[in-house]
Design a protein around this motif. Structure first.
Motif, PDB file in Angstrom:
ATOM      1  N   ASN A 138      58.690 -21.094  -3.560  1.00 41.71           N
ATOM      2  CA  ASN A 138      58.918 -21.844  -4.802  1.00 41.71           C
ATOM      3  C   ASN A 138      59.274 -23.287  -4.479  1.00 41.71           C
ATOM      4  O   ASN A 138      59.964 -23.554  -3.500  1.00 41.71           O
ATOM      5  CB  ASN A 138      60.090 -21.248  -5.589  1.00 41.71           C
ATOM      6  CG  ASN A 138      59.872 -19.785  -5.886  1.00 41.71           C
ATOM      7  OD1 ASN A 138      58.762 -19.365  -6.204  1.00 41.71           O
ATOM      8  ND2 ASN A 138      60.927 -19.007  -5.742  1.00 41.71           N
ATOM      9  N   PHE A 139      58.772 -24.189  -5.272  1.00 40.54           N
ATOM     10  CA  PHE A 139      59.302 -25.564  -5.245  1.00 40.54           C
ATOM     11  C   PHE A 139      60.078 -25.718  -6.538  1.00 40.54           C
ATOM     12  O   PHE A 139      59.498 -25.957  -7.591  1.00 40.54           O
ATOM     13  CB  PHE A 139      58.175 -26.592  -5.170  1.00 40.54           C
ATOM     14  CG  PHE A 139      57.461 -26.590  -3.853  1.00 40.54           C
ATOM     15  CD1 PHE A 139      58.109 -27.015  -2.700  1.00 40.54           C
ATOM     16  CD2 PHE A 139      56.148 -26.166  -3.748  1.00 40.54           C
ATOM     17  CE1 PHE A 139      57.453 -27.022  -1.474  1.00 40.54           C
ATOM     18  CE2 PHE A 139      55.488 -26.178  -2.530  1.00 40.54           C
ATOM     19  CZ  PHE A 139      56.145 -26.600  -1.392  1.00 40.54           C
ATOM     20  N   GLY A 140      61.375 -25.548  -6.471  1.00 42.54           N
ATOM     21  CA  GLY A 140      62.167 -25.554  -7.697  1.00 42.54           C
ATOM     22  C   GLY A 140      61.713 -24.400  -8.571  1.00 42.54           C
ATOM     23  O   GLY A 140      61.676 -23.252  -8.122  1.00 42.54           O
ATOM     24  N   ALA A 141      61.338 -24.726  -9.785  1.00 41.39           N
ATOM     25  CA  ALA A 141      60.919 -23.666 -10.700  1.00 41.39           C
ATOM     26  C   ALA A 141      59.456 -23.307 -10.489  1.00 41.39           C
ATOM     27  O   ALA A 141      58.966 -22.310 -11.000  1.00 41.39           O
ATOM     28  CB  ALA A 141      61.141 -24.112 -12.146  1.00 41.39           C
ATOM     29  N   PHE A 142      58.759 -24.140  -9.715  1.00 43.71           N
ATOM     30  CA  PHE A 142      57.321 -23.946  -9.551  1.00 43.71           C
ATOM     31  C   PHE A 142      57.038 -22.965  -8.426  1.00 43.71           C
ATOM     32  O   PHE A 142      57.534 -23.129  -7.306  1.00 43.71           O
ATOM     33  CB  PHE A 142      56.657 -25.295  -9.274  1.00 43.71           C
ATOM     34  CG  PHE A 142      55.182 -25.193  -9.061  1.00 43.71           C
ATOM     35  CD1 PHE A 142      54.319 -25.006 -10.135  1.00 43.71           C
ATOM     36  CD2 PHE A 142      54.646 -25.269  -7.778  1.00 43.71           C
ATOM     37  CE1 PHE A 142      52.950 -24.900  -9.934  1.00 43.71           C
ATOM     38  CE2 PHE A 142      53.287 -25.158  -7.570  1.00 43.71           C
ATOM     39  CZ  PHE A 142      52.437 -24.983  -8.658  1.00 43.71           C
ATOM     40  N   ARG A 143      56.218 -21.983  -8.731  1.00 41.94           N
ATOM     41  CA  ARG A 143      55.905 -20.975  -7.723  1.00 41.94           C
ATOM     42  C   ARG A 143      54.590 -21.360  -7.041  1.00 41.94           C
ATOM     43  O   ARG A 143      53.527 -21.344  -7.660  1.00 41.94           O
ATOM     44  CB  ARG A 143      55.813 -19.608  -8.411  1.00 41.94           C
ATOM     45  CG  ARG A 143      55.231 -18.517  -7.535  1.00 41.94           C
ATOM     46  CD  ARG A 143      55.820 -17.173  -7.874  1.00 41.94           C
ATOM     47  NE  ARG A 143      57.142 -17.032  -7.263  1.00 41.94           N
ATOM     48  CZ  ARG A 143      57.679 -15.855  -6.918  1.00 41.94           C
ATOM     49  NH1 ARG A 143      57.039 -14.732  -7.176  1.00 41.94           N
ATOM     50  NH2 ARG A 143      58.869 -15.807  -6.349  1.00 41.94           N
ATOM     51  N   SER A 193      42.065 -27.535  -5.054  1.00 36.87           N
ATOM     52  CA  SER A 193      43.230 -28.364  -4.738  1.00 36.87           C
ATOM     53  C   SER A 193      44.451 -27.857  -5.518  1.00 36.87           C
ATOM     54  O   SER A 193      44.331 -27.491  -6.685  1.00 36.87           O
ATOM     55  CB  SER A 193      42.906 -29.806  -5.128  1.00 36.87           C
ATOM     56  OG  SER A 193      44.053 -30.585  -4.979  1.00 36.87           O
ATOM     57  N   GLY A 194      45.575 -27.798  -4.840  1.00 36.09           N
ATOM     58  CA  GLY A 194      46.797 -27.338  -5.489  1.00 36.09           C
ATOM     59  C   GLY A 194      46.929 -25.832  -5.501  1.00 36.09           C
ATOM     60  O   GLY A 194      47.851 -25.296  -6.103  1.00 36.09           O
ATOM     61  N   SER A 195      46.051 -25.139  -4.799  1.00 28.36           N
ATOM     62  CA  SER A 195      46.107 -23.678  -4.857  1.00 28.36           C
ATOM     63  C   SER A 195      47.123 -23.093  -3.873  1.00 28.36           C
ATOM     64  O   SER A 195      47.352 -21.886  -3.870  1.00 28.36           O
ATOM     65  CB  SER A 195      44.710 -23.102  -4.590  1.00 28.36           C
ATOM     66  OG  SER A 195      44.255 -23.541  -3.316  1.00 28.36           O
ATOM     67  N   GLY A 196      47.698 -23.919  -3.017  1.00 30.96           N
ATOM     68  CA  GLY A 196      48.739 -23.421  -2.120  1.00 30.96           C
ATOM     69  C   GLY A 196      48.290 -23.250  -0.686  1.00 30.96           C
ATOM     70  O   GLY A 196      49.017 -22.691   0.135  1.00 30.96           O
ATOM     71  N   LYS A 197      47.104 -23.788  -0.336  1.00 25.39           N
ATOM     72  CA  LYS A 197      46.591 -23.622   1.026  1.00 25.39           C
ATOM     73  C   LYS A 197      47.517 -24.296   2.040  1.00 25.39           C
ATOM     74  O   LYS A 197      47.898 -23.686   3.050  1.00 25.39           O
ATOM     75  CB  LYS A 197      45.178 -24.237   1.144  1.00 25.39           C
ATOM     76  CG  LYS A 197      44.198 -23.744   0.113  1.00 25.39           C
ATOM     77  CD  LYS A 197      42.832 -24.393   0.250  1.00 25.39           C
ATOM     78  CE  LYS A 197      42.800 -25.902   0.022  1.00 25.39           C
ATOM     79  NZ  LYS A 197      43.095 -26.307  -1.355  1.00 25.39           N
ATOM     80  N   SER A 198      47.860 -25.557   1.769  1.00 25.02           N
ATOM     81  CA  SER A 198      48.737 -26.275   2.700  1.00 25.02           C
ATOM     82  C   SER A 198      50.087 -25.579   2.782  1.00 25.02           C
ATOM     83  O   SER A 198      50.635 -25.387   3.875  1.00 25.02           O
ATOM     84  CB  SER A 198      48.944 -27.713   2.238  1.00 25.02           C
ATOM     85  OG  SER A 198      47.734 -28.412   2.292  1.00 25.02           O
ATOM     86  N   THR A 199      50.618 -25.206   1.644  1.00 22.67           N
ATOM     87  CA  THR A 199      51.928 -24.556   1.632  1.00 22.67           C
ATOM     88  C   THR A 199      51.883 -23.304   2.508  1.00 22.67           C
ATOM     89  O   THR A 199      52.787 -23.071   3.322  1.00 22.67           O
ATOM     90  CB  THR A 199      52.300 -24.189   0.185  1.00 22.67           C
ATOM     91  OG1 THR A 199      52.202 -25.357  -0.620  1.00 22.67           O
ATOM     92  CG2 THR A 199      53.717 -23.639   0.120  1.00 22.67           C
ATOM     93  N   MET A 200      50.838 -22.536   2.389  1.00 20.02           N
ATOM     94  CA  MET A 200      50.738 -21.298   3.152  1.00 20.02           C
ATOM     95  C   MET A 200      50.666 -21.582   4.650  1.00 20.02           C
ATOM     96  O   MET A 200      51.422 -21.016   5.438  1.00 20.02           O
ATOM     97  CB  MET A 200      49.474 -20.540   2.690  1.00 20.02           C
ATOM     98  CG  MET A 200      49.357 -19.121   3.197  1.00 20.02           C
ATOM     99  SD  MET A 200      48.440 -19.043   4.733  1.00 20.02           S
ATOM    100  CE  MET A 200      46.764 -19.224   4.123  1.00 20.02           C
TER     101      MET A 200
HETATM  102  N1  LIG Z   1      57.234 -30.457  -1.575  1.00 20.23           N
HETATM  103  C1  LIG Z   1      56.741 -30.038  -2.750  1.00 20.23           C
HETATM  104  N2  LIG Z   1      57.514 -30.121  -3.850  1.00 20.23           N
HETATM  105  C2  LIG Z   1      57.058 -29.692  -5.044  1.00 20.23           C
HETATM  106  N3  LIG Z   1      55.864 -29.181  -5.239  1.00 20.23           N
HETATM  107  C3  LIG Z   1      55.033 -29.072  -4.170  1.00 20.23           C
HETATM  108  C4  LIG Z   1      55.450 -29.513  -2.882  1.00 20.23           C
HETATM  109  N4  LIG Z   1      54.427 -29.285  -2.019  1.00 20.23           N
HETATM  110  C5  LIG Z   1      53.446 -28.749  -2.756  1.00 20.23           C
HETATM  111  N5  LIG Z   1      53.812 -28.624  -4.048  1.00 20.23           N
HETATM  112  C6  LIG Z   1      53.014 -28.032  -5.112  1.00 20.23           C
HETATM  113  O1  LIG Z   1      52.599 -26.750  -4.706  1.00 20.23           O
HETATM  114  C7  LIG Z   1      51.260 -26.535  -5.096  1.00 20.23           C
HETATM  115  C8  LIG Z   1      50.454 -26.181  -3.900  1.00 20.23           C
HETATM  116  O2  LIG Z   1      50.359 -27.330  -3.098  1.00 20.23           O
HETATM  117  P1  LIG Z   1      49.497 -27.330  -1.773  1.00 20.23           P
HETATM  118  O3  LIG Z   1      49.916 -26.182  -0.940  1.00 20.23           O
HETATM  119  O4  LIG Z   1      49.665 -28.687  -1.150  1.00 20.23           O
HETATM  120  O5  LIG Z   1      48.031 -27.149  -2.311  1.00 20.23           O
HETATM  121  P2  LIG Z   1      46.643 -27.298  -1.557  1.00 20.23           P
HETATM  122  O6  LIG Z   1      46.936 -27.605  -0.139  1.00 20.23           O
HETATM  123  O7  LIG Z   1      45.975 -26.034  -1.762  1.00 20.23           O
HETATM  124  O8  LIG Z   1      45.932 -28.418  -2.248  1.00 20.23           O
HETATM  125  C9  LIG Z   1      50.780 -27.795  -5.785  1.00 20.23           C
HETATM  126  O9  LIG Z   1      50.874 -27.621  -7.181  1.00 20.23           O
HETATM  127  C10 LIG Z   1      51.754 -28.841  -5.333  1.00 20.23           C
HETATM  128  O10 LIG Z   1      51.947 -29.802  -6.344  1.00 20.23           O
END
Ligand SMILES: Nc1ncnc2c1ncn2[C@@H]1O[C@H](COP(=O)(O)OP(=O)(O)O)[C@@H](O)[C@H]1O
Ligand SMILES: [Mg+2]
Lengths: 248, 274, 231
Positions: free
Chosen positions: A16-21, A42-49
């Motif tokens: 989660n980023f704050g309230a955002f999952r 884009s924004g699907s969570g690939k980087s986060t994963m």
């Molecule tokens: N540090 C962060 N704080 C808040 N939201 C984030 C942060 N990093 C990523 N997000 C949000 O998490 C979601 C997934 O991001 P990300 O993993 O970068 O997507 P992708 O790499 O698939 O484009 C996006 O909606 C992004 O805005």
């Protein structure tokens, strides 16, 4: 090519980023030598994963085990994972104040405690591998984007990692430079490196990947062989994504 | 002959009486002073004028047989006011300087310009010999507080090459540093030192460690009574009065009313030094 | 009021006698300031409130009060406490020079700390992440990656701060030091020629400020040689 024992295991990982999952119950397993390509809008969570795998992001739920080390708050495990996992970023993230050779020598010297000569020898070996040994004494700003990304790959390889993570390594490159980076990555794949690549280079995915994972809205929507994924995507979301990507 | 002589005497008597009568009725000396400069010229809580300057003015007036009229005047307008005939004399702790002598005349000094060293009590530093002369060697390595640009620093530079000067922008910080032990000695006007420091709790552990130093080439002539140029007769009478007061000890008596030490010239040196 | 150029020339060598103290003050207080700045910077970015709050309070106090007041508090204020005069610190606090170095250093430290923090914040987060991914520890990342880049980013602002400190050394003349300004003020009190003498002092300050600008600009250029030109 793919081994049997899993070297990366994600088990119902949430973030989660704050309230955002950003990640919801992501489960995944990568075997030794396996090449995994991650794609999705884009924004699907690939980087986060992918960033959770070497703890650049801290997951909030589920388990992540890398090379036998479970990622917890325990910094020893984090250090162990980072020593064994190399990462290449979209923006290269080369150290601008260091020459190419020093970018490559820094971590082996500080983390692997190699002496100067050993570190230099290793650095030169990988610079040759990425085909830019003659740029060793330049600063990153003096190189082209493709050269910089190849230096970044060499820098990660100098740590002799078991696993390489790539987060959209060609997205910031001018089109004519994409190939030189993908070539290096393909070489690496042939040598048996375990790789997780976030990329939209479908040609690369088709020729190199053992498995493709398609993410959307923080979830793994589909996981399949490239063949299956490209010819018979199972979901409407994947179909839509593919039609957009391949339209380019 | 006799008759002539007595006539003369009678005439003189008459003149004298006449003068006295005239003085009582007509001669009033208007004296300019600040009226706020304790303890030299100030008003007591009862509204009476008092202070060393006032005592001197009164003494002079008595001897020359004049009445006093005090005119309170701000310092920066003091000389112009004298020149504009707002009053006849200045008795306001005004130092005799070359600059001022160009515009006006001064009497002989009725207060001397002196410096004195202050130091911690009970340390017998042997800074001065029996004759009151400094022993330069015993000042070596001592830190001495002085006011910036004061005549005291010129004196120390000339006489005590081994001492280290520490320069202050005012008396108060200098005395504070003396109390705090940042300087070993301080040299200043003893009146200020007494009023601001030695007579206060902060200065309890300190005392004068030198005789009064009054070398005119360094410290100037002193404080005199100012008169407009051309008033030679008045000036002469004032000098005469001051001579009497120096010789009969009244000046010393006045100064001891305000300070535990004399601030007046202690012997008559004649007119004409200035 | 006419200006006497000859007097300006004549007073230059006299005032230059104060240059030694001015430069020593500048040198030591800048050094002390940098040390303080680094310590408080580390405290601020430590992420621990019990380290970060005192550092912020320090910075707030010294940036929010005049240096002259700081000098007076340290020089005249501290000795009011008997225990300070009896402490082992007294030999240090007794000296006007060290008092000024402390005051100027504390003041400069507060500003430089903020400048360095700006530099640290200006370092691309991606570089720290690259360091993490390579397995560098947090101190290693700070020393080998963040600090060198932050320092380069801080140099232009630091150059201004250095000149400010140079100018602030003039306040040392209020606590008996015979720096350039102290000597000038003493000369003025003896000659009553404030224009010429202060102009001579100003010339000296300007000359040294210019040398500092040039030196720091050279340093900046050297530190920036890896930065791509023209973008
Ligand atoms: N540090 C962060 N704080 C808040 N939201 C984030 C942060 N990093 C990523 N997000 C949000 O998490 C979601 C997934 O991001 P990300 O993993 O970068 O997507 P992708 O790499 O698939 O484009 C996006 O909606 C992004 O805005
Ligand atoms: Mg991304």
């Amino acid at each position: 090519m793919s081994g049997t024992q899993p070297v990366i295991v994600l088990d119902r990982v949430c973030k989660n980023f704050g309230a955002f999952r950003a990640l919801t119950n992501v489960s995944l397993s990568v075997s030794k030598g396996e090449k995994l390509v991650v794609c999705g809008p884009s924004g699907s969570g690939k980087s986060t994963m992918i960033r959770c795998i070497n703890r650049l992001e801290e997951h909030d739920g589920g388990r992540i085990i890398v090379n036998g080390h479970e990622l917890t708050k325990d910094s020893r495990n984090i250090d162990a994972v980072r020593r064994e996992v190399g990462m290449v970023f979209q923006n290269f993230n080369l150290f601008p104040h260091l020459t190419v050779i020093k970018n490559l020598m820094l971590a082996p010297r500080l983390v692997r405690h190699k002496n100067k000569d050993e570190a230099r020898a290793v650095a030169m070996k990988y610079l040759e591998r990425v085909r830019i040994p003659n740029q060793a004494d330049k600063y990153p700003s003096q190189l082209s984007g493709g050269q910089q990304q190849r230096v970044a790959i060499a820098r990660a390889l100098c740590m002799n990692p078991e696993i390489m993570l790539f987060d959209e390594p060609t997205s910031a490159l001018d089109p004519e430079m994409i190939a030189e980076v993908l070539d290096v990555m393909t070489d690496l794949a042939r040598e048996g490196m375990t790789m997780v690549c976030v990329t939209h280079e479908m040609g690369f995915a088709r020729s190199v990947a053992d498995k493709i994972v398609f993410m959307d809205a923080g979830e793994i929507v589909e996981a399949a062989t490239p063949e299956a994924f490209f010819t018979k995507p199972q979901t409407e979301r994947a179909r839509q994504f593919l039609s957009q990507i391949l339209a380019h | 002959m006799m008759k002539f002589k007595s006539l003369l005497a009678a005439a003189a008597m008459a003149l004298g009486v006449c003068g006295l009568v005239q003085g009582a009725q007509a001669e009033t000396l208007r004296v300019g002073m600040e009226c706020t400069y304790f303890p030299f010229n100030y008003r007591t809580p009862e509204g009476e004028m008092a202070g060393y300057d006032v005592d001197v003015a009164k003494g002079v007036a008595k001897i020359i047989g004049a009445d006093l009229d005090y005119v309170c005047q701000k310092w920066d307008g003091m000389v112009p006011a004298l020149l504009a005939n707002k009053f006849d004399i200045i008795v306001a702790s005004m130092s005799i300087t070359e600059e001022r002598l160009k515009k006006m005349d001064f009497s002989v000094p009725y207060r001397v310009s002196i410096g004195r060293f202050l130091g911690p009590k009970g340390k017998d530093l042997k800074l001065f010999d029996e004759a009151g002369k400094p022993v330069p060697a015993n000042f070596d390595g001592l830190r001495i507080g002085v006011e910036r640009g004061s005549t005291y620093s010129s004196w120390i530079n000339a006489k005590l090459p081994g001492a280290t000067l520490q320069v202050y922008d005012g008396n108060e910080p200098m005395l504070l540093d003396l109390a705090n032990g940042r300087v070993d000695l301080a040299i200043t006007n003893p009146m200020k030192a007494y009023l601001d420091f030695l007579s206060k709790p902060d200065g309890a552990g300190f005392e004068f460690v030198s005789p009064p130093i009054d070398e005119k080439e360094f410290f100037g002539i002193g404080v005199g009574i100012g008169v407009r140029k051309g008033q030679d007769e008045l000036l002469k009478r004032i000098n005469g009065a001051l001579e009497t007061m120096i010789k009969d000890g009244s000046l010393k008596e006045y100064s001891l009313k305000y300070f535990p030490f004399a601030i007046n010239p202690d012997n008559w040196q004649g007119v004409g030094t200035n | 009021m006419t200006l006497d150029p000859q007097l300006i020339l004549d007073s230059l060598p006299l005032i230059a006698q104060g240059l030694g103290i001015t430069l020593k003050l500048l040198f030591y207080s800048s050094l002390f300031g940098i040390a303080l700045a680094v310590i408080t910077l580390l405290m601020r970015i430590s992420g621990r409130w019990y380290l970060s709050w005192p550092a912020q309070a320090y910075i707030y106090f010294f940036r929010g009060t005049p240096i002259l007041v700081q000098i007076f508090i340290i020089y005249y204020g501290l000795p009011q406490f008997g225990f300070i005069r009896n402490s082992i610190l007294w030999p240090i606090l007794r000296e006007p020079f060290t008092c000024c170095v402390i005051a100027l250093g504390l003041n400069s430290g507060a500003y430089v700390s903020e400048i360095l923090r700006g530099g640290v914040l200006g370092v691309d987060k991606g570089l720290t992440e690259a360091g993490k991914a390579l397995g560098l520890s947090s101190p290693q990342r700070f020393i080998y990656i963040t600090a060198p880049i932050a320092i380069r980013l801080s140099l232009p602002a630091y150059s201004n701060e250095f000149i400010s400190t140079l100018k602030a050394t003039a306040l040392a003349s209020t606590v008996t030091l015979m720096d350039v300004t102290g000597v000038a003020r003493t000369l003025v009190s003896q000659t009553y020629a404030p224009y010429e003498i202060f102009i001579a002092a100003a010339i000296l300050y300007l000359a040294f400020a210019w040398i500092s600008y040039v030196a720091l600009a050279w340093l900046e250029a050297r530190a920036s040689r890896y930065v791509k030109k023209g973008n």
